[in-house]
Design an enzyme around this catalytic site. Structure first.
Site, PDB file in Angstrom:
ATOM      1  N   TYR B 115      22.778  37.103  67.019  1.00 29.75           N
ATOM      2  CA  TYR B 115      21.577  35.903  66.866  1.00 29.75           C
ATOM      3  C   TYR B 115      22.373  34.595  67.309  1.00 29.75           C
ATOM      4  O   TYR B 115      23.736  34.355  66.956  1.00 29.75           O
ATOM      5  CB  TYR B 115      21.164  35.768  65.322  1.00 29.75           C
ATOM      6  CG  TYR B 115      19.970  36.888  65.239  1.00 29.75           C
ATOM      7  CD1 TYR B 115      18.715  36.573  65.398  1.00 29.75           C
ATOM      8  CD2 TYR B 115      20.377  37.890  64.235  1.00 29.75           C
ATOM      9  CE1 TYR B 115      17.783  37.280  65.151  1.00 29.75           C
ATOM     10  CE2 TYR B 115      19.396  38.633  64.046  1.00 29.75           C
ATOM     11  CZ  TYR B 115      18.073  38.259  64.218  1.00 29.75           C
ATOM     12  OH  TYR B 115      16.912  39.237  63.951  1.00 29.75           O
ATOM     13  N   TYR B 154      21.746  45.745  64.276  1.00 24.20           N
ATOM     14  CA  TYR B 154      22.968  44.810  64.039  1.00 24.20           C
ATOM     15  C   TYR B 154      23.325  45.182  62.515  1.00 24.20           C
ATOM     16  O   TYR B 154      22.327  45.561  61.485  1.00 24.20           O
ATOM     17  CB  TYR B 154      22.946  43.348  64.253  1.00 24.20           C
ATOM     18  CG  TYR B 154      21.789  42.797  63.467  1.00 24.20           C
ATOM     19  CD1 TYR B 154      21.858  42.433  62.049  1.00 24.20           C
ATOM     20  CD2 TYR B 154      20.697  42.531  64.222  1.00 24.20           C
ATOM     21  CE1 TYR B 154      20.681  41.633  61.680  1.00 24.20           C
ATOM     22  CE2 TYR B 154      19.501  41.960  63.395  1.00 24.20           C
ATOM     23  CZ  TYR B 154      19.611  41.633  62.051  1.00 24.20           C
ATOM     24  OH  TYR B 154      18.305  40.871  61.666  1.00 24.20           O
ATOM     25  N   ARG B 164      20.448  46.930  60.532  1.00 23.10           N
ATOM     26  CA  ARG B 164      19.037  46.820  60.735  1.00 23.10           C
ATOM     27  C   ARG B 164      18.832  47.422  62.045  1.00 23.10           C
ATOM     28  O   ARG B 164      19.372  47.561  62.861  1.00 23.10           O
ATOM     29  CB  ARG B 164      18.854  45.382  60.925  1.00 23.10           C
ATOM     30  CG  ARG B 164      19.019  44.188  60.039  1.00 23.10           C
ATOM     31  CD  ARG B 164      18.076  44.313  58.693  1.00 23.10           C
ATOM     32  NE  ARG B 164      16.941  45.175  58.973  1.00 23.10           N
ATOM     33  CZ  ARG B 164      15.590  44.362  59.233  1.00 23.10           C
ATOM     34  NH1 ARG B 164      15.537  43.097  59.346  1.00 23.10           N
ATOM     35  NH2 ARG B 164      14.562  45.033  59.229  1.00 23.10           N
ATOM     36  N   HIS B 167      14.636  44.899  66.016  1.00 20.97           N
ATOM     37  CA  HIS B 167      13.604  44.420  65.452  1.00 20.97           C
ATOM     38  C   HIS B 167      13.206  43.199  66.197  1.00 20.97           C
ATOM     39  O   HIS B 167      13.982  42.374  66.528  1.00 20.97           O
ATOM     40  CB  HIS B 167      13.534  44.554  64.029  1.00 20.97           C
ATOM     41  CG  HIS B 167      14.382  43.577  63.443  1.00 20.97           C
ATOM     42  ND1 HIS B 167      15.698  43.969  63.212  1.00 20.97           N
ATOM     43  CD2 HIS B 167      14.298  42.294  63.209  1.00 20.97           C
ATOM     44  CE1 HIS B 167      16.587  42.939  62.875  1.00 20.97           C
ATOM     45  NE2 HIS B 167      15.716  41.748  62.829  1.00 20.97           N
ATOM     46  N   HIS B 169      11.397  39.443  65.045  1.00 22.30           N
ATOM     47  CA  HIS B 169      10.696  38.793  63.840  1.00 22.30           C
ATOM     48  C   HIS B 169       9.129  38.323  64.405  1.00 22.30           C
ATOM     49  O   HIS B 169       9.321  37.506  65.730  1.00 22.30           O
ATOM     50  CB  HIS B 169      11.219  38.011  63.428  1.00 22.30           C
ATOM     51  CG  HIS B 169      12.643  38.497  62.445  1.00 22.30           C
ATOM     52  ND1 HIS B 169      12.530  38.695  61.387  1.00 22.30           N
ATOM     53  CD2 HIS B 169      13.911  38.667  63.220  1.00 22.30           C
ATOM     54  CE1 HIS B 169      13.915  39.100  61.055  1.00 22.30           C
ATOM     55  NE2 HIS B 169      14.418  39.195  61.953  1.00 22.30           N
TER      56      HIS B 169
END
Ligand SMILES: [Fe+2]
Lengths: 204, 249
Positions: B115, B154, B164, B167, B169
């Protein structure tokens, strides 16, 4: 067999996670140049009617530690008690007031801040006036489904006393968790996720 | 109003939320929830005007590249690195009616699972051409689409070795403030979905499957981008046939 109602299930919620600000307030998260401004950062302009107020506060976890990665949204009526929404059929709201705000809690202090106006009174379902209030929605890492609460104003004692929603709170000691303390035009509203002073949250 | 043509104003209260379908607040497998979940019962409230109304977001707020994450942060002439995909679908309510004018905002890690955020500590590299956010508004039929790169999985600090699944969000704004929803989209066929403590906060397997986007071969653009279809359902409203009348009227 009977006929099918044909209803769908609401998509299940998942936590907003630690990086909600990338998506909802990217400028605040230092992602520049994608959107001009962060949505919901400004609720009023020079022409907005009503008394200007500032609301600040924090969201606190079960140890009393402020959340530094939460995001709040608020939704409120204008000074005349009208919502700026197509579902508002009682009249036209102030076009210079959005009624909706969004703010990330500060990454260091955990403080949030909204510059808005004091809302007018809105009728309850049966027509009785509700006290001036602001709807608040809180998401963060560790919150699996956004939390809904309401902010009322300490200087509206008479209106609060007859508010049909506050009246529904069985344990009266919890009512103050929904009431923002005021000093001049500045109100303070801390949200406690747990503990003795746990804020009243709503299933709306 | 132009975003919601031919629709009567909606004034019904919303269907009660099925809180067994959603994850509960306290889910010890997802450790952060332990100190952040309310412990007292919620106060149930049938929708008043404060819950059934909501703001409108016009298409005028959108920039040309808001729904193109491959380019909306990239330098001129460059693009984000990764598997090019299109994510599209419809926003419907529980009565299976399309929700036009719904604001969708999405955010994600880059193709390596990183991110763009100052609190992010995963050692995977940033992509200088990827910001990770986008938004769009559904059309009259409730349809939306955006272009991006497939995010990478990640690791995250929870258990010793929790990861995770890939995905995206999603934040969804329907027509009423009580419809407000944040969720995540997963990808068909990813075995990591079923190992994830955040996915496991959802008790019902069928509810998890509602968040898994299907590979949409029909809409895949040859030599360009694969498509995934992800429909989102917001709360439905009651009919107002016998409502909105004061006593005695
Ligand atoms: Fe994520």
């Amino acid at each position: 067999m009977v006929q099918s109602l044909g209803y769908l299930k609401e998509s299940p919620s998942q936590t907003a996670g630690p990086y909600v600000h990338i998506g909802l307030t990217p400028n605040h998260a230092d992602i520049r140049g994608v959107y001009d401004t962060d949505l919901g950062a400004v609720m009023v302009n020079d022409k907005t009617l009503g008394r200007r107020i500032t609301i600040t506060g924090r969201v606190l976890d079960g140890t009393g530690t402020p959340l530094k990665d939460a995001l709040l949204e608020i939704w409120q009526a204008d000074a005349a008690g009208l919502y700026n929404s197509p579902s508002e059929l009682r009249g036209s709201a102030d076009p210079n007031f959005t009624g909706w705000g969004r703010c990330a809690t500060d990454g260091v202090t955990g403080e949030y801040r909204f510059d808005t106006i004091k809302p007018g009174r809105v009728p309850f379902r049966d027509g009785r006036p509700m006290a001036p209030h602001i709807s608040v929605w809180i998401v963060a890492r560790g919150i699996n489904l956004g939390l809904n609460t309401r902010l009322y104003f300490a200087d509206e004692e008479a209106a609060n006393a007859e508010d049909p929603v506050l009246a529904r709170i069985e344990h009266r000691v919890r009512v103050p968790t929904l009431i923002a303390a005021g000093e001049g035009d500045h109100y303070r509203f801390d949200i406690h996720l747990q503990g003795e002073r746990e804020t009243v949250f709503f299933d709306i | 109003m132009s975003d919601r043509p031919n629709r009567k104003p909606e004034t019904g209260a919303f269907f009660a939320r099925d809180r067994v379908w959603h994850p509960p607040g306290l889910t010890p497998g997802y450790k952060t929830s332990v100190l952040r979940s309310p412990q007292k019962a919620l106060l149930s409230l049938d929708g008043t005007l404060s819950e059934i109304t909501g703001p409108v977001f016009g298409h005028s707020i959108l920039g040309e590249r808001d729904n193109d994450l491959i380019h909306n942060f990239a330098k001129p002439g460059e693009s984000a690195i990764g598997e090019r995909i299109i994510v599209h679908g419809r926003v419907l309510d529980e009565r299976a009616r399309p929700v036009p004018g719904a604001l969708l905002e999405f955010w994600q890690a880059n193709a390596g699972g990183r991110y763009r955020h100052k609190k992010e500590s995963y050692l995977a590299p940033l992509d200088p051409n990827f910001g990770g956010c986008g938004r769009t508004i559904t059309d009259q039929d409730g349809c939306y689409a955006f272009r991006t790169v497939k995010p990478g999985p990640y690791p995250w600090p929870n258990g010793v070795n929790d990861w995770r699944p890939a995905h995206i969000h999603f934040s969804v704004f329907g027509h009423g403030f009580a419809q407000r929803l944040i969720t995540q989209m997963y990808f068909e066929g990813d075995p990591m979905i079923w190992k994830c403590p955040i996915v496991q906060t959802i008790p019902d397997r069928a509810a998890v499957e509602q968040l898994v986007a299907a590979l949409d071969w029909g809409n895949t653009i040859p030599m360009d981008a694969r498509a995934y279809k992800f429909d989102i359902v917001l709360r439905g409203r009651r009919s107002t046939l016998f409502e909105n009348r004061m006593e005695g009227n």
